[in-house]
Design an enzyme around this catalytic site. Structure first.
Site, PDB file in Angstrom:
ATOM      1  CG  LEU A   1       8.626 -17.790  -3.583  1.00 21.66           C
ATOM      2  CD1 LEU A   1       8.696 -17.683  -2.061  1.00 21.66           C
ATOM      3  CD2 LEU A   1       9.102 -16.483  -4.225  1.00 21.66           C
TER       4      LEU A   1
ATOM      5  CG  HIS B   1      -0.548   2.037  -9.305  1.00 18.55           C
ATOM      6  ND1 HIS B   1      -0.652   1.698  -7.982  1.00 18.55           N
ATOM      7  CD2 HIS B   1      -1.674   2.735  -9.613  1.00 18.55           C
ATOM      8  CE1 HIS B   1      -1.796   2.165  -7.504  1.00 18.55           C
ATOM      9  NE2 HIS B   1      -2.430   2.805  -8.474  1.00 18.55           N
TER      10      HIS B   1
ATOM     11  CG  ASP C   1      -2.068   0.968   1.082  1.00 21.34           C
ATOM     12  OD1 ASP C   1      -2.450   1.277  -0.065  1.00 21.34           O
ATOM     13  OD2 ASP C   1      -2.588   1.430   2.116  1.00 21.34           O
TER      14      ASP C   1
HETATM   15  C1  IPE Z   1      -5.352  -2.609   0.009  1.00 20.13           C
HETATM   16  O1  IPE Z   1      -5.073  -1.266  -0.178  1.00 20.13           O
HETATM   17  C2  IPE Z   1      -5.400  -3.323  -1.309  1.00 20.13           C
HETATM   18  C3  IPE Z   1      -4.124  -3.471  -1.990  1.00 20.13           C
HETATM   19  C4  IPE Z   1      -2.957  -3.115  -1.551  1.00 20.13           C
HETATM   20  C5  IPE Z   1      -4.210  -4.111  -3.263  1.00 20.13           C
HETATM   21  P1  IPE Z   1      -6.239  -0.184  -0.271  1.00 20.13           P
HETATM   22  O2  IPE Z   1      -5.578   1.122  -0.472  1.00 20.13           O
HETATM   23  O3  IPE Z   1      -7.251  -0.591  -1.268  1.00 20.13           O
HETATM   24  O4  IPE Z   1      -6.878  -0.301   1.182  1.00 20.13           O
HETATM   25  P2  IPE Z   1      -7.727   0.767   1.984  1.00 20.13           P
HETATM   26  O5  IPE Z   1      -8.774   1.294   1.050  1.00 20.13           O
HETATM   27  O6  IPE Z   1      -6.794   1.824   2.437  1.00 20.13           O
HETATM   28  O7  IPE Z   1      -8.288  -0.019   3.137  1.00 20.13           O
HETATM   29  C1  IPE Z   2      -1.753   0.169  -3.277  1.00 13.06           C
HETATM   30  O1  IPE Z   2      -1.501   1.520  -3.321  1.00 13.06           O
HETATM   31  C2  IPE Z   2      -1.977  -0.435  -4.640  1.00 13.06           C
HETATM   32  C3  IPE Z   2      -3.363  -0.780  -4.907  1.00 13.06           C
HETATM   33  C4  IPE Z   2      -4.352  -0.728  -4.056  1.00 13.06           C
HETATM   34  C5  IPE Z   2      -3.674  -1.206  -6.255  1.00 13.06           C
HETATM   35  P1  IPE Z   2      -2.692   2.556  -3.383  1.00 13.06           P
HETATM   36  O2  IPE Z   2      -3.096   2.754  -4.792  1.00 13.06           O
HETATM   37  O3  IPE Z   2      -3.794   2.158  -2.462  1.00 13.06           O
HETATM   38  O4  IPE Z   2      -1.975   3.857  -2.840  1.00 13.06           O
HETATM   39  P2  IPE Z   2      -2.477   4.826  -1.714  1.00 13.06           P
HETATM   40  O5  IPE Z   2      -2.788   3.977  -0.512  1.00 13.06           O
HETATM   41  O6  IPE Z   2      -3.701   5.516  -2.235  1.00 13.06           O
HETATM   42  O7  IPE Z   2      -1.346   5.750  -1.476  1.00 13.06           O
HETATM   43 MG    MG Z   3      -4.110   2.438  -0.492  1.00 11.28          MG
END
Ligand code: IPE
Ligand code: IPE
Ligand code: MG
Length: 261
Positions: free
Chosen positions: A131, A37, A20
């Site tokens: 793995l 990303h 995240d």
């Molecule tokens: C969790 O992150 C999902 C992934 C890392 C793929 P999110 O950014 O979607 O989670 P929330 O919305 O902060 O809970």
């Molecule tokens: C995690 O990073 C990746 C996915 C959920 C696809 P985010 O896109 O949630 O990035 P933040 O949390 O908004 O910074």
């Molecule tokens: Mg996020």
């Protein structure tokens, strides 16, 4: 006492990561979210390499949740593209290191060419014993449990469910429990990731955003994990017995003195 470090056989563990913080990392630098990303996918490759070095048994990476479908279409499309590219890039390593690649989740709605790339890679690596690399894409912990229940009902009408049968119907039945979970990006929640498999996982929440997460961070968490005492509900009965007999010697009981005071 059960600790990770005192197991007899060479231990091998299942790590799960909620990757995240990509969007915030990009925004802080004045870039659109997808920038994060792209960088995040490159980081995932380095982390897989380190997972191989650490001889982990499995690594499961949360890449797209069922809830992430509510994001803007443009961001979702970038994530699909990146997924396909990522898998093609990881192919060489999978063949070299005998990595068993899988995707867990509902792939409905993904471009057909991406699904084809996923299925080809899964097929190519299905008998590998290295793995276990699993991407959770279109994944939700609740959806996985629900789908396992429904599959069981369909295949065994009228039969009661038990723990073993439930796990047999998961997306990747042999994956097993998670030993340690890492969430980057500063939030302290599981966001519907591997709800069942996390039951006894050791949890690590890091402020570092995913694009800044380095192999040394994984190694560091792994070393901390090895030092944690995992009790799984047990207690150290020997030391407890010693304490109880000591109290008996001192003529005390747990419930009070002999006179019940
Ligand atoms: C969790 O992150 C999902 C992934 C890392 C793929 P999110 O950014 O979607 O989670 P929330 O919305 O902060 O809970
Ligand atoms: C995690 O990073 C990746 C996915 C959920 C696809 P985010 O896109 O949630 O990035 P933040 O949390 O908004 O910074
Ligand atoms: Mg996020």
């Amino acid at each position: 006492m059960i600790t990770n470090s005192v197991k007899n056989s060479a231990p091998s563990f299942h790590a799960a990561i909620i990757m995240d913080g990509n969007g915030r990392w990009a925004k802080e630098r004045g870039h659109p979210r997808f920038w994060g990303h792209i960088r995040g996918a490159a980081v995932a490759s380095k982390i897989i390499e380190e997972a191989v070095n650490l001889k982990l048994k499995a690594i499961t990476l949360f890449s797209f949740s069922t809830e992430n479908w509510s994001r803007p279409e443009i961001e979702i499309r970038v994530l699909f593209k990146l997924l396909g590219k990522f898998i093609l890039k990881e192919k060489k390593r999978a063949l070299d290191k005998k990595i068993k690649f899988r995707v867990i989740g509902d792939l409905t709605g993904l471009p057909l060419e991406t699904v084809k790339i996923i299925r080809e890679m899964e097929d190519l690596t299905k008998d590998f014993g290295g793995l276990k690399l699993t991407l959770a894409f279109g994944y939700g912990g609740r959806a996985e449990i629900l789908s396992a229940v429904n599959l069981h009902i369909k295949n065994n009408p009228g039969q009661e469910m038990d723990l073993e049968k439930l796990e047999k119907n998961f997306f990747a039945p042999d994956l097993g429990d998670v030993d340690f979970l890492i969430r980057t990006g500063g939030d302290h929640r599981v966001s519907n990731f591997l709800l069942w498999q996390l039951a006894y996982a050791e949890l690590f929440f890091l402020d570092t955003k995913w694009p800044e997460f380095a192999p040394s961070n994984l190694r560091n968490v792994y070393n901390q994990f090895l030092k944690r005492e995992r009790r799984f509900g047990f207690i150290d009965a020997t030391s407890e017995l010693k304490k109880v007999s000591q109290l008996a010697v001192e003529n005390k009981t747990i419930l009070g003195t002999k006179n019940g005071k």
